[in-house]
Design a protein around this motif. Sequence first.
Motif, PDB file in Angstrom:
ATOM      1  N   ALA A  49     -14.553  49.505 -30.370  1.00 28.12           N
ATOM      2  CA  ALA A  49     -13.745  49.494 -31.596  1.00 28.12           C
ATOM      3  C   ALA A  49     -13.149  50.871 -31.828  1.00 28.12           C
ATOM      4  CB  ALA A  49     -14.593  49.073 -32.795  1.00 28.12           C
ATOM      5  N   GLY A  50     -11.963  50.869 -32.422  1.00 30.47           N
ATOM      6  CA  GLY A  50     -11.296  52.128 -32.695  1.00 30.47           C
ATOM      7  C   GLY A  50     -10.165  51.945 -33.685  1.00 30.47           C
ATOM      8  N   THR A  51      -9.349  52.968 -33.806  1.00 30.40           N
ATOM      9  CA  THR A  51      -8.209  52.954 -34.721  1.00 30.40           C
ATOM     10  C   THR A  51      -7.014  53.614 -34.054  1.00 30.40           C
ATOM     11  OG1 THR A  51      -8.818  55.085 -35.715  1.00 30.40           O
ATOM     12  CG2 THR A  51      -9.678  53.088 -36.781  1.00 30.40           C
ATOM     13  N   TYR A  52      -5.844  53.337 -34.604  1.00 31.48           N
ATOM     14  CA  TYR A  52      -4.660  54.109 -34.240  1.00 31.48           C
ATOM     15  C   TYR A  52      -3.708  54.131 -35.424  1.00 31.48           C
ATOM     16  CZ  TYR A  52      -2.370  49.580 -33.184  1.00 31.48           C
ATOM     17  OH  TYR A  52      -1.857  48.311 -33.241  1.00 31.48           O
ATOM     18  N   ILE A  53      -2.888  55.172 -35.476  1.00 31.30           N
ATOM     19  CA  ILE A  53      -1.880  55.314 -36.513  1.00 31.30           C
ATOM     20  C   ILE A  53      -0.586  54.669 -36.013  1.00 31.30           C
ATOM     21  CG2 ILE A  53      -0.570  56.906 -37.972  1.00 31.30           C
ATOM     22  CD1 ILE A  53      -3.570  56.903 -38.511  1.00 31.30           C
ATOM     23  N   GLU A  54      -0.027  53.781 -36.823  1.00 28.90           N
ATOM     24  CA  GLU A  54       1.224  53.139 -36.458  1.00 28.90           C
ATOM     25  C   GLU A  54       2.400  54.090 -36.703  1.00 28.90           C
ATOM     26  OE1 GLU A  54       0.919  48.546 -37.316  1.00 28.90           O
ATOM     27  OE2 GLU A  54       0.275  49.675 -39.105  1.00 28.90           O
ATOM     28  N   GLY A  55       3.463  53.885 -35.974  1.00 30.04           N
ATOM     29  CA  GLY A  55       4.659  54.680 -36.180  1.00 30.04           C
ATOM     30  C   GLY A  55       4.550  56.075 -35.588  1.00 30.04           C
ATOM     31  N   LYS A  56       5.202  57.039 -36.220  1.00 31.15           N
ATOM     32  CA  LYS A  56       5.263  58.398 -35.694  1.00 31.15           C
ATOM     33  C   LYS A  56       4.695  59.420 -36.662  1.00 31.15           C
ATOM     34  CE  LYS A  56       9.372  57.428 -32.886  1.00 31.15           C
ATOM     35  NZ  LYS A  56      10.764  57.829 -32.571  1.00 31.15           N
ATOM     36  N   GLY A  57       3.786  58.995 -37.544  1.00 29.61           N
ATOM     37  CA  GLY A  57       3.177  59.927 -38.481  1.00 29.61           C
ATOM     38  C   GLY A  57       2.201  60.858 -37.796  1.00 29.61           C
ATOM     39  N   ALA A  58       1.667  61.802 -38.560  1.00 32.66           N
ATOM     40  CA  ALA A  58       0.725  62.775 -38.016  1.00 32.66           C
ATOM     41  C   ALA A  58      -0.589  62.096 -37.659  1.00 32.66           C
ATOM     42  CB  ALA A  58       0.473  63.881 -39.046  1.00 32.66           C
TER      43      ALA A  58
ATOM     44  N   LYS B 269      -8.302  42.473 -23.937  1.00 29.75           N
ATOM     45  CA  LYS B 269      -7.653  41.887 -25.101  1.00 29.75           C
ATOM     46  C   LYS B 269      -7.971  42.686 -26.356  1.00 29.75           C
ATOM     47  CE  LYS B 269      -7.480  37.734 -27.989  1.00 29.75           C
ATOM     48  NZ  LYS B 269      -8.038  36.375 -28.229  1.00 29.75           N
ATOM     49  N   MET B 270      -6.923  43.006 -27.137  1.00 27.80           N
ATOM     50  CA  MET B 270      -7.093  43.719 -28.391  1.00 27.80           C
ATOM     51  C   MET B 270      -7.034  42.749 -29.562  1.00 27.80           C
ATOM     52  SD  MET B 270      -4.992  47.286 -27.927  1.00 27.80           S
ATOM     53  CE  MET B 270      -5.461  47.791 -29.576  1.00 27.80           C
ATOM     54  N   THR B 271      -7.898  42.971 -30.548  1.00 30.04           N
ATOM     55  CA  THR B 271      -7.925  42.166 -31.759  1.00 30.04           C
ATOM     56  C   THR B 271      -7.826  43.081 -32.961  1.00 30.04           C
ATOM     57  OG1 THR B 271      -9.311  40.473 -30.708  1.00 30.04           O
ATOM     58  CG2 THR B 271      -9.262  40.510 -33.126  1.00 30.04           C
ATOM     59  N   THR B 272      -6.875  42.825 -33.835  1.00 32.20           N
ATOM     60  CA  THR B 272      -6.724  43.626 -35.044  1.00 32.20           C
ATOM     61  C   THR B 272      -7.656  43.092 -36.121  1.00 32.20           C
ATOM     62  OG1 THR B 272      -4.424  44.186 -34.564  1.00 32.20           O
ATOM     63  CG2 THR B 272      -5.142  44.323 -36.862  1.00 32.20           C
ATOM     64  N   LEU B 273      -8.490  43.982 -36.686  1.00 32.40           N
ATOM     65  CA  LEU B 273      -9.390  43.611 -37.773  1.00 32.40           C
ATOM     66  C   LEU B 273      -8.788  43.944 -39.133  1.00 32.40           C
ATOM     67  CD1 LEU B 273     -12.864  44.785 -36.404  1.00 32.40           C
ATOM     68  CD2 LEU B 273     -11.644  42.647 -35.988  1.00 32.40           C
ATOM     69  N   LEU B 274      -8.072  45.057 -39.222  1.00 31.22           N
ATOM     70  CA  LEU B 274      -7.501  45.490 -40.489  1.00 31.22           C
ATOM     71  C   LEU B 274      -6.191  46.229 -40.257  1.00 31.22           C
ATOM     72  CD1 LEU B 274     -10.461  47.127 -42.494  1.00 31.22           C
ATOM     73  CD2 LEU B 274      -9.280  45.003 -43.090  1.00 31.22           C
ATOM     74  N   HIS B 275      -5.243  46.021 -41.157  1.00 30.59           N
ATOM     75  CA  HIS B 275      -4.123  46.935 -41.350  1.00 30.59           C
ATOM     76  C   HIS B 275      -4.377  47.642 -42.672  1.00 30.59           C
ATOM     77  CE1 HIS B 275      -1.199  45.811 -38.198  1.00 30.59           C
ATOM     78  NE2 HIS B 275      -1.736  44.595 -38.289  1.00 30.59           N
ATOM     79  N   SER B 276      -4.253  48.946 -42.700  1.00 36.82           N
ATOM     80  CA  SER B 276      -4.582  49.671 -43.924  1.00 36.82           C
ATOM     81  C   SER B 276      -3.788  50.955 -44.007  1.00 36.82           C
ATOM     82  CB  SER B 276      -6.084  49.989 -43.953  1.00 36.82           C
ATOM     83  OG  SER B 276      -6.428  50.730 -45.107  1.00 36.82           O
ATOM     84  N   THR B 277      -3.552  51.393 -45.230  1.00 39.16           N
ATOM     85  CA  THR B 277      -3.031  52.745 -45.431  1.00 39.16           C
ATOM     86  C   THR B 277      -4.123  53.673 -45.955  1.00 39.16           C
ATOM     87  OG1 THR B 277      -2.253  52.143 -47.646  1.00 39.16           O
ATOM     88  CG2 THR B 277      -0.664  52.007 -45.840  1.00 39.16           C
ATOM     89  N   ASP B 278      -5.363  53.146 -46.036  1.00 41.72           N
ATOM     90  CA  ASP B 278      -6.507  54.013 -46.294  1.00 41.72           C
ATOM     91  C   ASP B 278      -6.904  54.698 -44.996  1.00 41.72           C
ATOM     92  OD1 ASP B 278      -6.721  53.304 -48.992  1.00 41.72           O
ATOM     93  OD2 ASP B 278      -7.906  51.533 -48.512  1.00 41.72           O
ATOM     94  N   TRP B 279      -7.695  55.739 -45.107  1.00 40.27           N
ATOM     95  CA  TRP B 279      -8.178  56.469 -43.938  1.00 40.27           C
ATOM     96  C   TRP B 279      -9.490  55.818 -43.507  1.00 40.27           C
ATOM     97  CZ3 TRP B 279      -9.937  62.278 -44.232  1.00 40.27           C
ATOM     98  CH2 TRP B 279     -10.314  62.711 -42.947  1.00 40.27           C
ATOM     99  N   VAL B 280      -9.468  55.100 -42.396  1.00 42.10           N
ATOM    100  CA  VAL B 280     -10.644  54.399 -41.880  1.00 42.10           C
ATOM    101  C   VAL B 280     -11.259  55.247 -40.769  1.00 42.10           C
ATOM    102  CG1 VAL B 280     -11.433  52.342 -40.643  1.00 42.10           C
ATOM    103  CG2 VAL B 280      -9.798  52.130 -42.528  1.00 42.10           C
ATOM    104  N   ASN B 281     -12.578  55.447 -40.824  1.00 41.18           N
ATOM    105  CA  ASN B 281     -13.239  56.382 -39.919  1.00 41.18           C
ATOM    106  C   ASN B 281     -14.703  55.963 -39.752  1.00 41.18           C
ATOM    107  OD1 ASN B 281     -13.334  58.620 -38.257  1.00 41.18           O
ATOM    108  ND2 ASN B 281     -13.518  60.111 -39.904  1.00 41.18           N
ATOM    109  N   HIS B 282     -15.470  56.755 -38.975  1.00 40.73           N
ATOM    110  CA  HIS B 282     -16.925  56.597 -38.860  1.00 40.73           C
ATOM    111  C   HIS B 282     -17.319  55.185 -38.410  1.00 40.73           C
ATOM    112  CE1 HIS B 282     -20.270  59.357 -40.321  1.00 40.73           C
ATOM    113  NE2 HIS B 282     -19.250  60.181 -40.097  1.00 40.73           N
TER     114      HIS B 282
END
Length: 467
Positions: free
Chosen positions: A166-175, A223-236
């Motif tokens: 499991a992991g995360t990534y930032i969509e688009g071209k933000g920091a 295969k990738m599965t999306t669990l959440l789309h969020s504009t909160d900072w998801v970590n840990h």
Amino acid sequence: MHRFTRVVLSAFVFSATLTPLALAQNLPTSWVDKDTGHRVIRLTNEPGSSGFYFNVNAYTPDGKEMVYNAPDGIHVMDLATRKTRLLVPNPPRPENTDGASGLRLGVHTIVVGKKTPSVFFSKFDAATKTGSVYSANVYTGAIKKLATLPPRANVVTVNADETLAAGTYIEGKGADYGEHRVNPPGVKPGFLVQPQNKGQMMEQRLAAHLPLVLFTINLQTGKMTTLLHSTDWVNHLLFSPSDPTLLMYCHEGPWQKVDRIWMIHTDGTHNTLIHKRTMAMEIAGHEFWGLDGQTIWYDWQYPKGEDFFLAGYNLQTHKRTAFHMQRNEWSIHFNLTKDLDLFTGDGGDPGQVAKAPDGEWIELFHPEMLKVTGINEPDFWQPGVFHAEHLVNMSHHNYRLEPNVRFSPDKKLVIFTSNMFGDSYVFAVEVAKAVNPSASEIHSTPALAKQFNPVDPTPLHTPAAKK
């Protein structure tokens, strides 16, 4: 003259001609802490070596091997003989790399598997700016590529049956998180090191509301599965050690501004808040799983910086437990044994959230549940207290490097990382007090460390604003 004493007296004489590794081999390997009566052991020889983050499994399923990191790659230690070997070498680091860019290069451990003797790790390709996930068998050394990640994606945990990461990534071209990391003076970069600008960075990252995806990737099919789309900072992110379908994660940021601790199933359902704050300036975080996967434990302060508990929430019974501790006993991180008879903490300097005047100790906690004689309800917190025992005097440790304590599988050692000798190394301290040590073995740990690392860590104790 005792061998250990000869090492202490001769270290500076030869330091100018020795390589870093040879110099490390001349550092003390064992002594009894004068202030605690417990034996301290330096486990690693590689300057810059470190253990894992406190809540990440470092042991093979048979409990015989421990994995740790060093600048030259991923190492394995036989816990019985304490012999080490390099398992996955790091590729040479390009010149003029530092900070976040330097940290991303090379191989990075994710976790040691709960099912097989495998070390899961990622490797970043600077040319394509993508990462891949690999496994390495601790005993055979066989390395297997498991999955290629999309650009900007990062995985940080593997589930109990080793089928998903499991992991995360930032969509688009933000920091990206960590791009503007500033390392503290006097402390070398590393994944256990608090950045000098952590408070500012956390505020800015929370306020940025970057579009983020929380995902899993199947390590067999890709295969990738999306669990959440969020504009909160998801970590840990941290998978349960027993339930392969259960993922814990946090809403990151200054802890008093977020309801932090959450869990979600790998099909994207049952997104659940674990601890709901009920007081202004209440904080809860640095969450971790009990070793049986039944309880989520976390640092709970009610309110921040004033009253301190290690709290637990049992997922099966929904029972909540809170062990109280004093200000000087609070730790950046806590850990425990599987049967919950012992807990440990890594302490903290006055610049941490507890602002403890005498908190720089590796601690052993003996838990006691308090007898309840009055009104009690199923949804009440069940109270307990910690009885603290000092294990190591850490006053010559710079706490910008977090020690990240853990018990050995046999519960005989508490293992931690320290820069008391300048560079970081992995250390252990025996849970039982030393029996009749010779006078030549007993040393003040801060005084001993100062002989090899004259830099006083006290001026570097600046408020971390870490939560």
